[in-house]
Design an enzyme around this catalytic site. Structure first.
Site, PDB file in Angstrom:
ATOM      1  N   THR A 124      -1.949  -1.414   7.044  1.00 35.81           N
ATOM      2  CA  THR A 124      -2.562  -2.344   6.071  1.00 35.81           C
ATOM      3  C   THR A 124      -2.573  -3.730   6.725  1.00 35.81           C
ATOM      4  O   THR A 124      -3.501  -4.051   7.460  1.00 35.81           O
ATOM      5  CB  THR A 124      -1.791  -2.375   4.728  1.00 35.81           C
ATOM      6  OG1 THR A 124      -0.413  -2.614   4.980  1.00 35.81           O
ATOM      7  CG2 THR A 124      -1.971  -1.076   3.984  1.00 35.81           C
ATOM      8  N   LYS A 129       4.247   2.536   9.058  1.00 32.97           N
ATOM      9  CA  LYS A 129       3.465   1.333   8.766  1.00 32.97           C
ATOM     10  C   LYS A 129       4.290   0.466   7.818  1.00 32.97           C
ATOM     11  O   LYS A 129       5.150   0.976   7.092  1.00 32.97           O
ATOM     12  CB  LYS A 129       2.128   1.674   8.142  1.00 32.97           C
ATOM     13  CG  LYS A 129       2.128   2.277   6.758  1.00 32.97           C
ATOM     14  CD  LYS A 129       2.302   1.321   5.619  1.00 32.97           C
ATOM     15  CE  LYS A 129       1.373   0.133   5.726  1.00 32.97           C
ATOM     16  NZ  LYS A 129       1.716  -0.847   4.631  1.00 32.97           N
ATOM     17  N   THR A 175       4.043  -1.966   1.843  1.00 33.25           N
ATOM     18  CA  THR A 175       4.861  -0.765   1.716  1.00 33.25           C
ATOM     19  C   THR A 175       5.167  -0.112   3.051  1.00 33.25           C
ATOM     20  O   THR A 175       4.322  -0.077   3.927  1.00 33.25           O
ATOM     21  CB  THR A 175       4.064   0.242   0.868  1.00 33.25           C
ATOM     22  OG1 THR A 175       3.898  -0.325  -0.410  1.00 33.25           O
ATOM     23  CG2 THR A 175       4.776   1.567   0.757  1.00 33.25           C
ATOM     24  N   SER A 220      -4.295 -10.202  -1.768  1.00 32.06           N
ATOM     25  CA  SER A 220      -3.880  -9.852  -0.402  1.00 32.06           C
ATOM     26  C   SER A 220      -3.030  -8.603  -0.464  1.00 32.06           C
ATOM     27  O   SER A 220      -2.372  -8.334  -1.444  1.00 32.06           O
ATOM     28  CB  SER A 220      -3.076 -10.989   0.208  1.00 32.06           C
ATOM     29  OG  SER A 220      -1.852 -11.132  -0.471  1.00 32.06           O
TER      30      SER A 220
END
Lengths: 385, 385
Positions: free
Chosen positions: A148, A170, A181, A385
């Site tokens: 992300t 990630k 996350t 965002s």
């Protein structure tokens, strides 16, 4: 090498159109066995995303044949429809993978903005595309598709004696980070059962992902999965296997800290001389979450007073007059007061080491954190965002 | 009018040279009686500055004849010498004020950088200057002299039925803020004993200073004092007096939030529907300290998902599927999922109101906080800021 480093796994990462910018946003990891053993660790946030509720149920069966992950939407705080979407996602994966796959054995993970329904009309066709792209070399593509705000994709591998543990991650923070996350999928071809995987995974996450704290914010979606195919035909001793899992988790955790949103410093906080490991972790977290200290580190200011004020808010065993603090090896605070000359401290490197000695026992712990920067504020204050 | 609004008090604020920039840095408040009753509340940080240790001892005697306060240095983490310096400061005040004054009845408060010894060669002569400047109109000067990063000085007064409660405050946050320690001196000419003052002060701070949380960081120096001279000859009923003290504390607390370091928004967080007041406060604090939410508010982004993720980290009683969140009156989250259109939320004003409904009972609490800005990072990352 990522999740396809171990034998018995295929993976894919494709662009399904969930992200408006057209970047990859859907990953699929399939375990071809002969074993389908698995373990999982999830966010301790009481507000959990739909895929976390789903995957926790799947893991109760201790059999996972595939994992489908999407970026571009967290599917958190989306109500009953969100859970139906997760269920439909697993059903679709089972359908396209063919007869032997069962939706109840397919884990789902999502990351992105909270409170926005997933565009299922794009996600479901994307699963067909991903299934068609599955490959023994697909691990890198999968790692890219779950990004992300990550600037780089994160993978790690340990191989020895014919078996391998590999993984992808990630996220921009701790096991309980913020919007970014943390999703992690680890695979192994070691021939071990789910109970052994669970023990090794919990031991590893407790001292790796659980001890990185980028911004003190806990996600609704954090998921760490470990899948075993048994394809190597080798069953390593528990201690050897657990150490390999810990090494991969530690490597990925450090990569998360190194790529945290807006950060310019990686802060290694070691608490020593603690009466218990719990005390050491509590003190380490308190230091890690002190915004004033995080600002000082950003400014390369060895402000040990802010370390002491953070320690003072904890319930750990210590005498304020016996606290010692070193920054990059210089003991700037001794016995709760002024120590060596702070001018001796150089903080030019990205890595900053803080050692807090509680003088209360023999236990210790290491917590990793980041500094607080104007870029962090900017990145997280932009709309949606 | 500050601390000299009430009869029986004189005050002064002068520049002793503790601050390198030559600005006022030393304040003196003297109670001329006939009563010398007093109460105090101090930081709960276990790492306490020398003046906090000293003043806690003074308050045990429940008699305070004067308070000396300095900015330009916290005298925290300064070892035995720091405590000696505080003691010498009180002795000097007793000496210059004359025979009837006793060092053991003189409270001391300090604010500024932690871990730096006070320049006693400047501070002690400054006390003589301050004593010579004592005046019944000196309250404003005193309020100015205790400023550090404050952009304005803070005073408040309530008068009724012939008696007055007045006060001054400095600081950029909660009762337990960061470097910008909170110091508050309240005075009254009401004719009440120390036990009554103590009860009223604790009741007032519990719902005012204790519920502002600028940056989640707790100081080593926070001090709130209430001095009574009895000079009005009036002994108001407890409830009436307590409400006056609460009003002055609330006014000063709001002024602190309104002047917090680098802040562009004042955030009023009201938690309703809680099973207990403790639950409401815990949830309010968790929301107040969430860096991602503080960034979103700065960006005027009604990001209710970050409110839910903050609530989810608490131990309060709630069902995630029954949480409701309003931002500036728009219920953007209903039953843990998407509510009214977030586009309806306007966040242009400095004040932003967040209401979190736990749907778990009838208790509530209000916490005040600030947004997180690049200016906060800048102000707190400069060397020795």
């Amino acid at each position: 090498m990522s999740v396809t480093a171990a034998q018995g796994f295929t993976a894919a990462g494709i662009a399904a159109g969930i992200k408006a910018n057209g970047k990859p946003d859907l990953a699929l990891v399939v375990n071809h066995g002969p074993r389908l053993a698995a373990a999982g660790v999830f966010t301790s946030n009481r507000v959990k995303a739909a895929p976390v509720h789903w995957s926790e149920q799947v893991l109760r069966g201790a059999v996972v044949s595939a994992v489908v992950l999407n970026s571009g939407g967290a599917n958190a705080c989306t109500g009953p429809k969100g859970f139906q979407d997760t269920h439909a996602t697993a059903e679709k994966v089972a359908e396209v993978l063919g007869g032997e796959f069962n939706a109840g054995e397919i884990a789902v993970a999502s990351t992105g903005l909270i409170g926005v329904p997933l565009p299922m009309e794009k996600l479901l066709p994307g699963i067909e595309t991903a299934a068609a792209a599955l490959s023994e070399d697909g691990g890198e593509d999968a790692a890219v598709a779950i990004k992300t705000t990550d600037t780089v994709h994160k993978t790690a591998t340990v191989s020895q004696d014919g078996w391998t543990v590999g993984g992808m991650a990630k996220g921009a923070g701790m096991l309980a980070p913020g919007l970014a996350t943390m999703l992690v999928v680890l695979t192994t071809d070691a021939d071990l059962d789910s109970a052994t995987l669970d023990r090794a995974l919990r031991a590893a996450t407790r001292t790796t992902f659980d001890r990185v704290d980028s911004d003190g914010c806990m996600s609704t979606n954090d998921t760490v999965l470990l899948l075993a195919s048994g394809a190597s035909g080798t069953a390593p001793a528990y201690e050897v296997f657990a150490e390999a899992v810990r090494t991969v988790c530690d490597d990925l955790a450090r990569q998360l800290i190194g790529d945290a949103e807006g950060a310019s410093k990686d802060i290694r906080i070691e608490v020593v001389g603690a009466a218990s490991e719990e005390d050491a972790v509590e003190v380490g977290r308190s230091i890690a979450r002190n915004n004033l200290l995080k600002c000082a580190i950003h400014g390369e200011d060895p402000n040990w007073g802010r370390v002491l004020s953070a320690i003072g808010t904890t319930g750990a065993a210590f005498d304020p007059d016996r606290l010692n603090v070193a920054i990059n090896g210089v003991w700037v605070c001794k016995n709760g007061s002024v120590g060596e000359d702070r001018e001796l401290v150089s903080m030019k490197d990205r890595e900053v080491r803080i050692t807090a000695d509680l003088s209360a026992g023999g236990e210790s712990a290491v917590i990793w954190a980041n500094d607080l920067t104007a870029e962090y504020v900017h990145e997280n204050s932009a709309y949606s965002s």
